[in-house]
Design a protein around this motif. Sequence first.
Motif, PDB file in Angstrom:
ATOM      1  N   LYS A 195     -23.128 -11.239 -11.009  1.00  0.00           N
ATOM      2  CA  LYS A 195     -23.928 -11.284 -12.230  1.00  0.00           C
ATOM      3  C   LYS A 195     -25.339 -11.728 -11.880  1.00  0.00           C
ATOM      4  N   ASP A 196     -26.273 -11.460 -12.791  1.00  0.00           N
ATOM      5  CA  ASP A 196     -27.673 -11.814 -12.553  1.00  0.00           C
ATOM      6  C   ASP A 196     -28.281 -12.319 -13.850  1.00  0.00           C
ATOM      7  N   ASP A 197     -28.946 -13.474 -13.802  1.00  0.00           N
ATOM      8  CA  ASP A 197     -29.496 -14.071 -15.020  1.00  0.00           C
ATOM      9  C   ASP A 197     -30.706 -13.303 -15.562  1.00  0.00           C
ATOM     10  N   LYS A 198     -31.206 -12.344 -14.778  1.00  0.00           N
ATOM     11  CA  LYS A 198     -32.320 -11.508 -15.245  1.00  0.00           C
ATOM     12  C   LYS A 198     -31.848 -10.124 -15.677  1.00  0.00           C
ATOM     13  N   ASN A 199     -30.525  -9.970 -15.740  1.00  0.00           N
ATOM     14  CA  ASN A 199     -29.920  -8.708 -16.172  1.00  0.00           C
ATOM     15  C   ASN A 199     -30.274  -7.524 -15.276  1.00  0.00           C
ATOM     16  N   ARG A 200     -30.499  -7.795 -13.993  1.00  0.00           N
ATOM     17  CA  ARG A 200     -30.706  -6.706 -13.046  1.00  0.00           C
ATOM     18  C   ARG A 200     -29.344  -6.161 -12.600  1.00  0.00           C
ATOM     19  N   LYS A 201     -29.345  -4.969 -12.052  1.00  0.00           N
ATOM     20  CA  LYS A 201     -28.111  -4.337 -11.604  1.00  0.00           C
ATOM     21  C   LYS A 201     -27.506  -5.135 -10.453  1.00  0.00           C
ATOM     22  N   VAL A 202     -26.198  -5.363 -10.512  1.00  0.00           N
ATOM     23  CA  VAL A 202     -25.490  -6.091  -9.458  1.00  0.00           C
ATOM     24  C   VAL A 202     -24.451  -5.168  -8.824  1.00  0.00           C
ATOM     25  N   VAL A 203     -23.978  -5.559  -7.643  1.00  0.00           N
ATOM     26  CA  VAL A 203     -23.095  -4.671  -6.878  1.00  0.00           C
ATOM     27  C   VAL A 203     -21.765  -4.404  -7.582  1.00  0.00           C
ATOM     28  N   THR A 204     -21.277  -5.367  -8.359  1.00  0.00           N
ATOM     29  CA  THR A 204     -19.999  -5.132  -9.041  1.00  0.00           C
ATOM     30  C   THR A 204     -20.120  -4.135 -10.188  1.00  0.00           C
ATOM     31  N   ASP A 205     -21.350  -3.781 -10.576  1.00  0.00           N
ATOM     32  CA  ASP A 205     -21.525  -2.750 -11.597  1.00  0.00           C
ATOM     33  C   ASP A 205     -20.989  -1.396 -11.137  1.00  0.00           C
ATOM     34  N   PHE A 206     -20.875  -1.203  -9.825  1.00  0.00           N
ATOM     35  CA  PHE A 206     -20.355   0.057  -9.300  1.00  0.00           C
ATOM     36  C   PHE A 206     -18.824   0.114  -9.356  1.00  0.00           C
ATOM     37  N   PHE A 207     -18.189  -1.010  -9.709  1.00  0.00           N
ATOM     38  CA  PHE A 207     -16.726  -1.106  -9.650  1.00  0.00           C
ATOM     39  C   PHE A 207     -16.111  -1.320 -11.031  1.00  0.00           C
ATOM     40  N   GLN A 208     -16.666  -0.672 -12.029  1.00  0.00           N
ATOM     41  CA  GLN A 208     -16.206  -0.873 -13.404  1.00  0.00           C
ATOM     42  C   GLN A 208     -14.729  -0.512 -13.591  1.00  0.00           C
ATOM     43  N   GLU A 209     -14.225   0.426 -12.814  1.00  0.00           N
ATOM     44  CA  GLU A 209     -12.832   0.868 -12.964  1.00  0.00           C
ATOM     45  C   GLU A 209     -11.861   0.063 -12.105  1.00  0.00           C
ATOM     46  N   VAL A 210     -12.372  -0.883 -11.327  1.00  0.00           N
ATOM     47  CA  VAL A 210     -11.504  -1.712 -10.472  1.00  0.00           C
ATOM     48  C   VAL A 210     -11.066  -2.939 -11.265  1.00  0.00           C
ATOM     49  N   PRO A 211      -9.764  -3.118 -11.503  1.00  0.00           N
ATOM     50  CA  PRO A 211      -9.311  -4.230 -12.357  1.00  0.00           C
ATOM     51  C   PRO A 211      -9.394  -5.609 -11.704  1.00  0.00           C
ATOM     52  N   GLU A 212      -9.342  -5.663 -10.363  1.00  0.00           N
ATOM     53  CA  GLU A 212      -9.356  -6.952  -9.679  1.00  0.00           C
ATOM     54  C   GLU A 212     -10.734  -7.614  -9.770  1.00  0.00           C
ATOM     55  N   ARG A 213     -10.745  -8.936  -9.697  1.00  0.00           N
ATOM     56  CA  ARG A 213     -11.987  -9.707  -9.779  1.00  0.00           C
ATOM     57  C   ARG A 213     -12.605  -9.825  -8.387  1.00  0.00           C
ATOM     58  N   ILE A 214     -13.319  -8.799  -7.984  1.00  0.00           N
ATOM     59  CA  ILE A 214     -13.876  -8.773  -6.630  1.00  0.00           C
ATOM     60  C   ILE A 214     -15.264  -9.401  -6.596  1.00  0.00           C
ATOM     61  N   PHE A 215     -15.682  -9.759  -5.390  1.00  0.00           N
ATOM     62  CA  PHE A 215     -16.993 -10.376  -5.172  1.00  0.00           C
ATOM     63  C   PHE A 215     -17.496  -9.949  -3.796  1.00  0.00           C
ATOM     64  N   PRO A 216     -18.807  -9.955  -3.576  1.00  0.00           N
ATOM     65  CA  PRO A 216     -19.347  -9.530  -2.276  1.00  0.00           C
ATOM     66  C   PRO A 216     -19.120 -10.567  -1.188  1.00  0.00           C
ATOM     67  N   ILE A 217     -18.904 -10.088   0.019  1.00  0.00           N
ATOM     68  CA  ILE A 217     -18.799 -10.954   1.197  1.00  0.00           C
ATOM     69  C   ILE A 217     -20.192 -11.075   1.789  1.00  0.00           C
ATOM     70  N   GLY A 218     -20.797 -12.222   1.636  1.00  0.00           N
ATOM     71  CA  GLY A 218     -22.178 -12.382   2.066  1.00  0.00           C
ATOM     72  C   GLY A 218     -23.084 -11.618   1.118  1.00  0.00           C
ATOM     73  N   ARG A 219     -24.234 -11.181   1.651  1.00  0.00           N
ATOM     74  CA  ARG A 219     -25.170 -10.494   0.782  1.00  0.00           C
ATOM     75  C   ARG A 219     -26.098  -9.601   1.602  1.00  0.00           C
ATOM     76  N   LEU A 220     -26.673  -8.632   0.917  1.00  0.00           N
ATOM     77  CA  LEU A 220     -27.809  -7.883   1.428  1.00  0.00           C
ATOM     78  C   LEU A 220     -28.956  -8.140   0.475  1.00  0.00           C
ATOM     79  N   ASP A 221     -30.159  -8.282   1.009  1.00  0.00           N
ATOM     80  CA  ASP A 221     -31.323  -8.541   0.163  1.00  0.00           C
ATOM     81  C   ASP A 221     -31.496  -7.439  -0.877  1.00  0.00           C
ATOM     82  N   TYR A 222     -32.184  -7.770  -1.929  1.00  0.00           N
ATOM     83  CA  TYR A 222     -32.463  -6.847  -3.032  1.00  0.00           C
ATOM     84  C   TYR A 222     -33.054  -5.528  -2.526  1.00  0.00           C
ATOM     85  N   ASP A 223     -33.962  -5.602  -1.553  1.00  0.00           N
ATOM     86  CA  ASP A 223     -34.634  -4.409  -1.044  1.00  0.00           C
ATOM     87  C   ASP A 223     -33.954  -3.808   0.183  1.00  0.00           C
ATOM     88  N   THR A 224     -32.792  -4.305   0.547  1.00  0.00           N
ATOM     89  CA  THR A 224     -32.068  -3.800   1.709  1.00  0.00           C
ATOM     90  C   THR A 224     -30.872  -2.974   1.253  1.00  0.00           C
TER      91      THR A 224
END
Length: 253
Positions: free
Chosen positions: A87-116
């Motif tokens: 989630k993002d407090d500025k309402n920007r797109k987050v990586v879990t937005d691509f997984f709307q059909e996945v029922p499990e509560r997934i989260f990213p392992i580490g991170r990639l920068d916004y511009d990466t």
Amino acid sequence: MKRTGDRMTNTLERLQKVIAKSGITSRRKAEQLIVDGKVKVNGKLTTELGTKVSANDEVEVNGVPLTKEVPVYFMLYKPRGVISSVKDDKNRKVVTDFFQEVPERIFPIGRLDYDTSGILLLTNDGEFANLLMHPKHEVNKVYVAKLKGIPHKNELNTLRKGVKVEKDLLKAVGYKILSTDKKSQTSIVEITLHEGKNRHIRRMMDHIGYPVIKLKREKYGILTLNGLKPGDFRALTPHEVKKIRHSASEIVE
């Protein structure tokens, strides 16, 4: 704590391991939560680190019941301009937005920068995530960077020893100059890391005077972006999960 899947429900596991697997925190922080009296098993406060529980036991952390899901593992081709978060407090797109059909509560392992862009792993397996994020692991992560300027090999060699930027020692395991353009004074360099601190490559290259124009993570251990476009994802195979686990040189208990 209810558990789905085909494992026997009477298998006993250490309480801190079960909490870590749920993805809410690391195993060491789970141990602290237990010691601090924040964990209950079947309604009773539990402060002993040696406690073992089965899938039939009800575990609560800070008053919230754990729900054990079957572990899932995904690889996303993260586009630029997306936040590596749930989630993002500025309402920007987050990586879990691509997984709307996945029922499990997934989260990213580490991170990639916004511009990466590039490979980002997501899971609901907290223990697996903590294993890969530990700084002593030696999982090769290969990036391709477009740089402003054309660095000399001796300048890039300093990255193997590491450069001190603020309080961080930023290192590269290896590098390869893929191409140079004297007219535009730019270069394409492949950089391999084991660990990834915040804006690791960008800060490291800024330090030696070759700012990053564009950056993509193309390999993560045995994984590549083959067959994926930005925004695409796929589930990892059991073989891939096993190989990535074993690519870590140290597992800290």
